[in-house]
Motif scaffolding. Sequence first.
Motif, PDB file in Angstrom:
ATOM      1  N   GLU A 155      64.549   5.004  21.872  1.00 37.46           N
ATOM      2  CA  GLU A 155      64.231   6.227  22.605  1.00 37.46           C
ATOM      3  C   GLU A 155      65.200   6.491  23.760  1.00 37.46           C
ATOM      4  N   ALA A 156      65.631   5.430  24.443  1.00 36.67           N
ATOM      5  CA  ALA A 156      66.499   5.608  25.614  1.00 36.67           C
ATOM      6  C   ALA A 156      67.653   4.617  25.573  1.00 36.67           C
ATOM      7  N   PRO A 157      68.685   4.867  24.750  1.00 33.92           N
ATOM      8  CA  PRO A 157      69.828   3.950  24.692  1.00 33.92           C
ATOM      9  C   PRO A 157      70.588   3.942  26.017  1.00 33.92           C
ATOM     10  N   GLY A 158      71.222   2.794  26.288  1.00 31.17           N
ATOM     11  CA  GLY A 158      71.999   2.685  27.519  1.00 31.17           C
ATOM     12  C   GLY A 158      72.059   1.252  27.996  1.00 31.17           C
ATOM     13  N   THR A 159      72.600   1.068  29.190  1.00 28.55           N
ATOM     14  CA  THR A 159      72.749  -0.253  29.788  1.00 28.55           C
ATOM     15  C   THR A 159      71.664  -0.469  30.832  1.00 28.55           C
ATOM     16  N   ASN A 160      70.998  -1.608  30.769  1.00 27.22           N
ATOM     17  CA  ASN A 160      69.929  -1.943  31.705  1.00 27.22           C
ATOM     18  C   ASN A 160      70.248  -3.255  32.406  1.00 27.22           C
TER      19      ASN A 160
END
Length: 264
Positions: A155-160
């Motif tokens: 749902e929310a791809p990215g770097t965490n």
Amino acid sequence: MTKFFIISCLALCLAVSGCVSHKDMVYLQPSETVTDSIAKVVATQSPYRIQIYDILNIRVKALDQDAVQIFNPMGEDLLDANSDERAYFDGFTVDLHGEIRVPALGRINVLGYTTEEIEKIIEKKLLDEQFKETANIFVTVKLTGLRYTVSGEVEAPGTNTLFQDRVNIFEAIANAGEIPITGDRKDILIIRQYPEGQKIHHLDITREDVMQSPYYYIQPNDIIYVKPLPQKSWGTAETGMQTLTTIATIITLGTTTLLLIDRL
């Protein structure tokens, strides 16, 4: 009638093949090979060993805190665990040679060591070169957050960045907004950094024995890729209700077409 029956069968097969089954969506399904051996699960949880480009947070405490202030550039009162930027600029980055540069101690090789081992190395150097036993030196070394990237069918791809010592695959995915129905939970790719390069590992999180995998806990700089199911590219039904709607639409269209042909 025969044509109508054939069209109905084809519509049913198409819709069913496009429907995502319940077993493809449920996590941690029991398997015959899984055991409840805590020792076996713990054995797979090997400690993380420092790699190049990792950023370390080092804190030195002593009876006379002013004497160790040089080792704590940010100061205890200024420490903000939620600031990635501060961690980047004030932390100790492991260079291409696997070393960090510490004030008054110079370069220290940390490549391949755990944070606990680095604590002992720094403490020994401090006692050998700077302080006496009576100073009661206490050293803590931590990674400045566990940074990872999630891409693909989430749902929310990215770097965490999570400020925890351990993060498992479910926590990592949950922080990326979970996997939609069209995501492949049976073959999640973990792209992991090693001194010799990157390697790809596979995880099936629908199986209960995934907790025994050595890749169940993610590591800093991991890339997690969730592949889409074929149903997404086919554009067919994903749920039971969508399947029924698709069947009804195809049958209606087929019946209308046959009626028009018979009238010609």
